[in-house]
Design a protein around this motif. Structure first.
Motif, PDB file in Angstrom:
ATOM      1  N   SER A  45     -12.792 -23.830 -15.428  1.00  0.00           N
ATOM      2  CA  SER A  45     -12.065 -25.048 -15.765  1.00  0.00           C
ATOM      3  C   SER A  45     -12.872 -25.878 -16.766  1.00  0.00           C
ATOM      4  O   SER A  45     -14.101 -25.968 -16.678  1.00  0.00           O
ATOM      5  N   THR A  46     -12.170 -26.481 -17.720  1.00  0.00           N
ATOM      6  CA  THR A  46     -12.837 -27.352 -18.690  1.00  0.00           C
ATOM      7  C   THR A  46     -13.544 -28.507 -17.989  1.00  0.00           C
ATOM      8  O   THR A  46     -14.560 -29.012 -18.479  1.00  0.00           O
ATOM      9  N   GLY A  47     -13.040 -28.908 -16.840  1.00  0.00           N
ATOM     10  CA  GLY A  47     -13.688 -29.979 -16.083  1.00  0.00           C
ATOM     11  C   GLY A  47     -15.114 -29.625 -15.713  1.00  0.00           C
ATOM     12  O   GLY A  47     -15.993 -30.499 -15.687  1.00  0.00           O
ATOM     13  N   THR A  48     -15.388 -28.341 -15.425  1.00  0.00           N
ATOM     14  CA  THR A  48     -16.743 -27.913 -15.087  1.00  0.00           C
ATOM     15  C   THR A  48     -17.656 -28.013 -16.309  1.00  0.00           C
ATOM     16  O   THR A  48     -18.836 -28.366 -16.187  1.00  0.00           O
ATOM     17  N   ALA A  49     -17.125 -27.711 -17.480  1.00  0.00           N
ATOM     18  CA  ALA A  49     -17.909 -27.872 -18.715  1.00  0.00           C
ATOM     19  C   ALA A  49     -18.319 -29.332 -18.890  1.00  0.00           C
ATOM     20  O   ALA A  49     -19.462 -29.638 -19.260  1.00  0.00           O
ATOM     21  N   ILE A  50     -17.378 -30.248 -18.614  1.00  0.00           N
ATOM     22  CA  ILE A  50     -17.700 -31.668 -18.741  1.00  0.00           C
ATOM     23  C   ILE A  50     -18.693 -32.087 -17.664  1.00  0.00           C
ATOM     24  O   ILE A  50     -19.601 -32.896 -17.918  1.00  0.00           O
ATOM     25  N   PRO A  62      -6.438 -28.219 -12.722  1.00  0.00           N
ATOM     26  CA  PRO A  62      -7.597 -28.768 -13.419  1.00  0.00           C
ATOM     27  C   PRO A  62      -7.424 -30.151 -14.017  1.00  0.00           C
ATOM     28  O   PRO A  62      -8.383 -30.729 -14.513  1.00  0.00           O
ATOM     29  N   ILE A  63      -6.187 -30.713 -14.019  1.00  0.00           N
ATOM     30  CA  ILE A  63      -5.932 -31.913 -14.810  1.00  0.00           C
ATOM     31  C   ILE A  63      -6.729 -33.120 -14.321  1.00  0.00           C
ATOM     32  O   ILE A  63      -7.473 -33.758 -15.083  1.00  0.00           O
ATOM     33  N   GLY A  64      -6.586 -33.454 -13.029  1.00  0.00           N
ATOM     34  CA  GLY A  64      -7.320 -34.596 -12.504  1.00  0.00           C
ATOM     35  C   GLY A  64      -8.818 -34.415 -12.612  1.00  0.00           C
ATOM     36  O   GLY A  64      -9.565 -35.367 -12.900  1.00  0.00           O
ATOM     37  N   TYR A  65      -9.283 -33.199 -12.387  1.00  0.00           N
ATOM     38  CA  TYR A  65     -10.704 -32.863 -12.495  1.00  0.00           C
ATOM     39  C   TYR A  65     -11.219 -33.180 -13.900  1.00  0.00           C
ATOM     40  O   TYR A  65     -12.277 -33.813 -14.073  1.00  0.00           O
ATOM     41  N   PHE A 123     -20.829 -27.606 -24.599  1.00  0.00           N
ATOM     42  CA  PHE A 123     -20.303 -26.957 -23.392  1.00  0.00           C
ATOM     43  C   PHE A 123     -18.824 -26.590 -23.544  1.00  0.00           C
ATOM     44  O   PHE A 123     -18.410 -25.489 -23.166  1.00  0.00           O
ATOM     45  N   VAL A 124     -18.031 -27.501 -24.099  1.00  0.00           N
ATOM     46  CA  VAL A 124     -16.598 -27.217 -24.234  1.00  0.00           C
ATOM     47  C   VAL A 124     -16.366 -26.081 -25.221  1.00  0.00           C
ATOM     48  O   VAL A 124     -15.463 -25.257 -25.037  1.00  0.00           O
ATOM     49  N   ILE A 125     -17.185 -26.009 -26.274  1.00  0.00           N
ATOM     50  CA  ILE A 125     -17.064 -24.904 -27.227  1.00  0.00           C
ATOM     51  C   ILE A 125     -17.306 -23.569 -26.525  1.00  0.00           C
ATOM     52  O   ILE A 125     -16.541 -22.613 -26.676  1.00  0.00           O
ATOM     53  N   VAL A 126     -18.372 -23.514 -25.725  1.00  0.00           N
ATOM     54  CA  VAL A 126     -18.671 -22.279 -24.994  1.00  0.00           C
ATOM     55  C   VAL A 126     -17.513 -21.911 -24.073  1.00  0.00           C
ATOM     56  O   VAL A 126     -17.095 -20.746 -24.003  1.00  0.00           O
ATOM     57  N   TRP A 127     -16.981 -22.910 -23.355  1.00  0.00           N
ATOM     58  CA  TRP A 127     -15.876 -22.650 -22.423  1.00  0.00           C
ATOM     59  C   TRP A 127     -14.612 -22.191 -23.144  1.00  0.00           C
ATOM     60  O   TRP A 127     -13.740 -21.584 -22.539  1.00  0.00           O
ATOM     61  N   SER A 128     -14.513 -22.468 -24.439  1.00  0.00           N
ATOM     62  CA  SER A 128     -13.320 -22.110 -25.205  1.00  0.00           C
ATOM     63  C   SER A 128     -13.444 -20.743 -25.885  1.00  0.00           C
ATOM     64  O   SER A 128     -12.452 -20.238 -26.405  1.00  0.00           O
ATOM     65  N   LEU A 129     -14.639 -20.170 -25.889  1.00  0.00           N
ATOM     66  CA  LEU A 129     -14.851 -18.912 -26.597  1.00  0.00           C
ATOM     67  C   LEU A 129     -14.238 -17.728 -25.845  1.00  0.00           C
ATOM     68  O   LEU A 129     -14.306 -17.656 -24.618  1.00  0.00           O
ATOM     69  N   PRO A 130     -13.665 -16.771 -26.571  1.00  0.00           N
ATOM     70  CA  PRO A 130     -13.037 -15.601 -25.925  1.00  0.00           C
ATOM     71  C   PRO A 130     -13.979 -14.828 -25.013  1.00  0.00           C
ATOM     72  O   PRO A 130     -13.571 -14.371 -23.942  1.00  0.00           O
TER      73      PRO A 130
END
Length: 528
Positions: free
Chosen positions: A351-356, A77-80, A306-313
């Protein structure tokens, strides 16, 4: 570890000397040989491959699988994440929103000590979290220079401000990358929590240091309410986010909260004596309506949501084996030996990249005519063109890290270093400082040295997360003076060729902060 032994030469010091070759070669390639990062990484990868076969006797299929795994993880996921983050930043510029953002910061207060806190500290930290890769140093340096700050001083102040946020740049990748190593007894979340033992002291003191540099203790006294609000909100916010959520939002929410808090304070309070770098300089900042300001900041509100949602359990649970969205996780086994496997995986949605990416799409939609799809795609193409070398370098460095781990080179190094015993925690941050000074990246630094720090910690019966966070913290202090950061800063403020001057201006602060991190890490290792 897939090799028969981590001590193939029958002498741990000789084996460790051979195991250190990849790291030394990479650093020498960047410094003495003056090679580009990608060339130094490629050369080091070839040499590491040779060493993995002899003397470490790594099977050929495992060696190839290690390289593939590192390259794939560097791209996803890093480059993404990196490409999506920088693309979002470019879209805010293309839509004209960024000019309004800059104006909104400058209009909060005519006092340039307050402007320094807003731009270099709060906004700089936010840009570090949203994009990283020198963006905050370049943008904020230009903004301060345009407001009347001496260009080199503006660059220095932005470099120092970055000490509070550099550990979590580009959506927390420097810490999040820990999970790609599968280290025994330590995860990215463990390291994220462990940063609360050290980095809050840095974050809390940096605003005071910035004001002291430009206006001494008088400036601290006159702006004390602003300093307490900025420092307190940012530090408390970062501690809460890193402990309960993780590293991804550590440079997104806290800077926004501190910026809002300082702006709110400034509507009711201003320093008794308005400080200007040039006394006769007049504040002619362009004024913007409240609605325009809210609209301009919208890409980053959307990103945070979006990132908050992606980080939720609950969201993460949707992608676990057997869960409804598990089918979006693709995976392959590249090599296996007994119960050990080398696998690669692509999390298409989680992937966090998808949130972004979703934040990017939303930004395009709400921007209307100011940002069409054609312009957005042109900016994506430009972003990929600008970043492919950096991402390729990260891919090759990760491939090197995988090889050194699976061959046992990392364990050989750690066994040798562990001989230093209880003194090692004092030196642990120095290793990180050297890594970032040479590579210019906390991500690359943790890729090179986090496995070593983790294994040494286990030998010394210290929490591995403590030494990995020390590696991160020490490395962050080197961002102030790494050649890459210095070059970006001088170029941004139009002072290319004066890199040595800026280095001299900043070095004492970098060393001072490093000394604190070293001593504090030693104390923590002794007590915990």
């Amino acid at each position: 570890m897939f090799s028969p032994t981590f001590d193939p030469l029958g002498n741990i010091w000789l084996s460790a000397a051979v195991a250190s070759v990849p790291i030394i070669l990479f650093l020498l390639g960047l410094t003495v040989l003056k090679m580009k990062g990608i060339h130094a990484a490629l050369l080091t990868l070839v040499v590491t491959l040779i060493l993995s076969f002899f003397p470490f006797a790594l099977p050929a299929d495992v060696a190839l699988a290690s390289v593939v795994q590192g390259i794939v993880q560097g791209m996803w996921p890093i480059g993404y994440i990196i490409i999506m983050a920088v693309w979002l930043y470019k879209l805010t510029v293309a839509s004209g929103k960024f000019e309004v953002i800059k104006g909104s910061l400058a209009m909060i207060s005519p006092d340039q000590r307050i402007q320094l806190l807003l731009i270099a500290f709060c906004f700089g930290a936010f840009l570090e979290g949203a994009a990283g890769f020198g963006v905050p140093i370049a943008i904020c340096g230009v903004m301060l220079a345009a407001l009347g700050f001496n260009p080199l001083q503006a660059a220095m102040l932005c470099l120092i401000a970055n000490a509070a946020s550099g550990a979590f740049g580009a959506i927390g990748i420097p810490v999040a990358i820990i999970d790609t190593f599968h280290l025994e007894g330590v995860t990215a979340m463990d390291v994220s929590k462990a940063t609360n033992t050290t980095l809050p002291f840095i974050a809390a003191s940096v605003p005071f240091l910035l004001v002291w540099i430009i206006d001494g203790f008088k400036g601290i006294k006159e702006t004390l309410p602003a300093l307490l609000v900025t420092s307190g909100v940012f530090t408390a916010g970062q501690m809460a986010v890193t402990y309960f959520v993780g590293p991804e939002l550590a440079d997104i929410l806290p800077p926004l909260l501190s910026l809002i808090a300082l702006a709110a304070l400034s509507t009711k309070w201003q320093p008794k004596n308005i400080f200007r770098i040039v006394p006769e300089d007049k504040d002619d900042t362009t004024r913007h309506s409240f609605g325009a300001i809210i609209s301009a900041w919208s890409p980053f509100y959307i990103l945070s949501a979006f990132v908050i949602v992606w980080s939720l359990p609950f969201f993460k649970a949707l992608f676990k084996p057997g869960a409804p969205l598990d089918f979006t996780n693709l995976g392959w086994t590249l090599a296996a030996a007994g119960e050990q496997k080398i696998t690669v995986g692509l999390g298409l949605i989680n992937s966090t990249g998808t949130a972004i990416l979703l934040a990017v799409i939303a930004t395009i939609l709400v921007s209307g005519k100011s940002l069409g799809m054609a312009r957005a795609m042109a900016d994506l193409k430009k972003t990929c063109k600008e970043l492919w070398l950096s991402i390729a370098t990260i891919c090759f460095i990760l491939a090197i890290a995988k090889l050194t781990t699976y061959t046992g080179m990392t364990k050989a190094l750690a066994e040798a270093v562990a001989v230093t015993g209880g003194v090692f925690p004092l030196l642990s941050p120095v290793l990180g400082w050297i890594g970032v000074f040479m590579t210019g990246s906390v991500v690359n630094n943790n890729t090179l040295f986090a496995p070593v720090q983790s294994i040494v910690a286990q030998h010394l019966h210290i929490d591995p997360a403590l030494l990995v966070q020390a590696n991160t913290a020490g490395g962050t202090m080197a961002k102030l003076v790494s050649p890459q950061s210095i070059a970006i800063a001088t170029a941004a403020v139009g002072k290319a060729g004066q890199e040595s001057t800026l280095l001299k201006m900043t070095l004492k602060y970098s060393i001072g902060l490093l000394v604190f991190v070293c001593i504090w890490t030693f104390i923590l290792a002794s007590l915990l």
